[in-house]
Structures are given as structure tokens and as C-alpha cells.
Design an enzyme around this catalytic site. Sequence first.
Site, mmCIF file in Angstrom:
data_model
loop_
_atom_site.group_PDB
_atom_site.id
_atom_site.type_symbol
_atom_site.label_atom_id
_atom_site.label_comp_id
_atom_site.label_asym_id
_atom_site.label_seq_id
_atom_site.Cartn_x
_atom_site.Cartn_y
_atom_site.Cartn_z
ATOM 1 N N LYS A 188 -41.358 -0.952 -31.488
ATOM 2 C CA LYS A 188 -40.974 -2.143 -32.250
ATOM 3 C C LYS A 188 -41.866 -2.204 -33.497
ATOM 4 C CE LYS A 188 -42.107 -6.148 -32.944
ATOM 5 N NZ LYS A 188 -41.795 -6.097 -34.389
ATOM 6 N N GLU A 264 -55.056 -2.739 -29.671
ATOM 7 C CA GLU A 264 -55.868 -2.456 -30.870
ATOM 8 C C GLU A 264 -55.728 -3.676 -31.762
ATOM 9 O OE1 GLU A 264 -57.770 0.114 -31.317
ATOM 10 O OE2 GLU A 264 -57.049 1.491 -29.778
ATOM 11 N N CYS A 298 -57.724 -2.867 -40.443
ATOM 12 C CA CYS A 298 -58.530 -3.508 -39.386
ATOM 13 C C CYS A 298 -59.963 -3.031 -39.469
ATOM 14 C CB CYS A 298 -57.947 -3.172 -38.024
ATOM 15 S SG CYS A 298 -57.754 -1.401 -37.787
ATOM 16 N N GLU A 395 -60.702 -12.356 -40.734
ATOM 17 C CA GLU A 395 -60.424 -11.091 -41.423
ATOM 18 C C GLU A 395 -59.899 -11.424 -42.804
ATOM 19 O OE1 GLU A 395 -57.564 -9.336 -38.543
ATOM 20 O OE2 GLU A 395 -58.518 -7.476 -39.123
#
Length: 491
Positions: A188, A264, A298, A395
Site C-alpha cells: 500500500k 520503521e 526520517c 520532526e
Amino acid sequence: MDAKSSDRPIRIDLDSIPSGLFINGKWRDGAASDGIDVFDPSNESLLKTVANATVEDGIKAVDAAAAAASAWACTAPRRRAEILLRACEIMTERSEWLATLISLENGKALADARGEVAYAAEYFRWFAEEAVRIRGDISVAPSGNNRIVVQYQPMGIAVLITPWNFPAAMATRKIGPALAAGCTCILKPATETPLTAFAILKILTEAGLPAGVVNAVTTKQPGPVVSAMLNDPRVRKLSFTGSTEVGRRLLAEAAKSVVHCSMELGGNAPFIVFDDADLDAAVNSAMIAKMRNGGEACTAANRFYVHTKVMDEFASRLAEKMGALEVGDGAASTTACGPLVNKSSLDKVSALVSDAVAKGAEIKVGGSRIQRKGYFYAPTVLASVPEDADLYRDEIFGPVAALYPFENEHEVIARANDSEYGLVAYVFTHDLARGMRVSERLEAGMIALNRGLVSDPAAPFGGVKQSGLGREGSHHGILEYLEAKYIAVNW
Ligand code: NAD
């Protein structure tokens, strides 16, 4: 510069890329009537509309993966390896084309996209090599009464969910080990970047992958579609890359059927520069750790801790390099920093900088959106950032470097560890003993010591704390798709 008319070395024929769901080796329309629009973030134009899967479509994909499962698990490892290797070769042959496609839908600079294609193809090669090296073991039970035979078997049908920031590499990092292990799967991809995933599925088909082994669904309602798949008892594995927030929700969903999870998730990487560091190396590596993918990684350095003795020099050198980056159309040949992926990302970065500045941060360079069509933010360096600024904990996911001064080793380790995340940390020092000591004490799954990059298909990628569970890449990566079976034998 008008992003639309800019210099793009390759034109992509978007009609050559499928737009449907990929189920049992065929491209089909989704049952939902309204499609998913995919935009070019460099100029906000519509690239293509792709199928929007319903829950029923998701279950059809599981049906296809289930029908193909037993034959694929029994396919000789050498054959599985050959298909992966051929897919790696085709990706490499088409690397310029694929890189341009990535830049078009994601916005990242072509140089970054080329790097991603090479990195992504390498996962297929690496797991082709791993497919033929799945080993079990055998021992005599301590009692001497029997033998303990341990054999590794494919875990079963895997649901693979990928983000938009590495649309090729996050797909191959999951498909590669799943196929090598003998699992069938349903991918997906993120709605922002499905075209790259579709191009990779076409490549796998060309490489000889049988129908049903990899299926793909794109959907505007990922919650219900993924939930239905996870609650189907035939699905035994979830591998997710994305935000910690969505990861938490999926872990709860997977718990209902006790589905094995690899996660992750997000990061908040510290980048520590000691006063004895080679500043040239530290600044050059800071540019990589911060600006790969325009900061949308990331692994992006989120908090720069710089020793007070070298802070001024580091800040001015970094600001000079950041200010010199050419910002522009991602797919143009001269661009060093492309746009952010969409408007909400641009708004988020803009709000984080405004908040930091309102709380006292000093703008060394940049600090604002670029007023043109597309989602552009100027490469920015902020000094004297207060720790109550939102970007200290969140982030940033954009081209913004936030600098914090520190005085000593003990203090900087404590501050670096002061985060719910623990994906990666960067350390710069000339003293290798200190580098190793600090590396051991940092709470992160990966450490870059005097380097700005950790990603490598041959290394275990993954985080601790709320950055994730499990590892991708290296020989650890295939274990995420294998289950140990113990057979107690008398012979
Ligand atoms: P996201 O969590 O919003 O989306 C990731 C994927 O999950 C997409 O495919 C999305 O459609 C899907 N999704 C969203 N809601 C869902 C739901 N309720 N159920 C099932 N699927 C759902 O993340 P993003 O914005 O696409 O990516 C950025 C994030 O990914 C950042 O936090 C980044 O740190 C993280 N990331 C982590 C790694 C890593 O290896 N640790 C690598 C790349 C990106």
C-alpha cells in the site's frame, strides 16, 4: 523561475505508467468511484489520477496473495533470487527515467532521486543474495534424547505500507526481503507517490514475478482498508514505514489478530559536533544529514548540538552552504533543493520556524517560504534555538537546521537522549575513544560517527524507543519475514 517551464532533462510519458490496482498480476480499476489525484509539488499541476481501493478491493488483493502463497513459498530460492536480481538490473538500466519520475511526484532534487534509485535497486540485489542463504540449525538436546532441528519458513502473507518520502527505496526494502523469504504480499503505497511504486511493480513483472505474488492497492481510506486486511486471518505480517502516530494505531490494530509487526517510524536525530571535530567534515556531513531529500527524511538531523567553542564558525559555514543551494523544480538538472511534498508539509515547516523565532531563535539564513507556485521553503539555519520551541520535539521534515549550544559530553548525551525517538544520531569528534563512548550511550538504533549518512542495504536499519520495532536491510531484514520452526526429532 517558472517551475513548469524549467529544464527537465527527461520527459515522462505518464500514460506509460499504470493507474489501477495491481491484483493477481492485472491492473484493475478500483471499486470506489473517485480516484486519487497525484500532483507535481514543483508546480502544483495534476500528474495523474489513480485508483482508490475500497475494503472489498483490499480483500481481493489478500485473495490473490493467498492463491499465490504456496507456490511462491515452494519456488526454489535460486529462482526467487534470479527474479530479484533481474529487477535490480532493470531498475539500474532505467535509473534516469525512474529518478525523474520520483522527482516529479515527490519533488526531491534529481540528484537525490538518482541516489534513491541506486539505493532502492540495491535492496533487490542484496535480498537476491540473501534468498539463497536462509539457514537453519541442528543440535543435540542437552538430555541427549533427541535432536533439535530449527528451520526457517516464510511467515505468510505480508501487508507492506510505505511513505512518500522514499517511494522507491521503502518499497524495495520491504518487497525484497518478503519475496526472498518466500512470502507473498500486498503493497500500500502513499497516496502522494503511487506512480513510482507502480513502475517498480511493472519492473518486477518484467523480471518474471508470477501473478499474485506482489499486489498493490492505493486508497484514500487507508484505515478501513488496512484494518480489514489485518483482520483477515490469512495475513500474518505487517511491515510499516511512516509516522509514529500512524504506527501506534497500526500496532493496536495488528494486536487484534496478533499479526507480526515491523515498524520503521519517525525520528528526531541529534547531530553532535565536539570542539575537536574536523569542521570541514562536520559541515559537509551536516549538509547531507540535513538536506538529503530537502530534509524530508526520517534520518534527517533535527537537533544540531554544537560545542560553544566552535558554534559561531559552524553556524556561519553551514548558513553559507545552505544559502548557496539552488532551490527549484525537483526534476530540473541544476536543482539542489526541491519543494516540499505538499501544502500541509510547507505549512508545518513554516509554522515550526515562526514558533522558534517567536520564542527567540535567530535566523542565520532563510526563514521564509519562497513566493512562487509549488511548495518551496528557503533552506534555513536557526541559531540560539530555545528548547521549548516546537521543532525541538517535532520532526521538522524540511530544509531547516536548528542549532543548540552545549558545554560538555555528559550534558550533550543527556540532551540528545531527551526524546521519545531513537532512530539515528550523528557524532563528530577527532577522538575515536570519545566517539565510541558517546555512540554506546546514545539511545538510537543507528549511529553515524564522523559521517553524514548511515543508510546501506547491507546494514541493519531501524530505531529504538518510539522510532520502531525490527530492522530492515542486512541479514536481519529477511528474518522479519521468516518464522523459526523447531522440530524435536528422534532418529
Ligand atoms: P504517514 O504515517 O502519514 O503515512 C505512511 C503510510 O501510512 C502512507 O502510505 C499512508 O497512506 C499510510 N497511512 C496513513 N494513515 C493510515 C492508517 N490509519 N492506516 C493504515 N495506513 C495509514 O507518514 P508519511 O507522512 O507518509 O511519512 C513521513 C513519516 O515517515 C515521518 O514520520 C518519517 O520519519 C517516517 N519515515 C520513517 C522511516 C524509517 O525507516 N524509520 C523512513 C521513511 C519515513
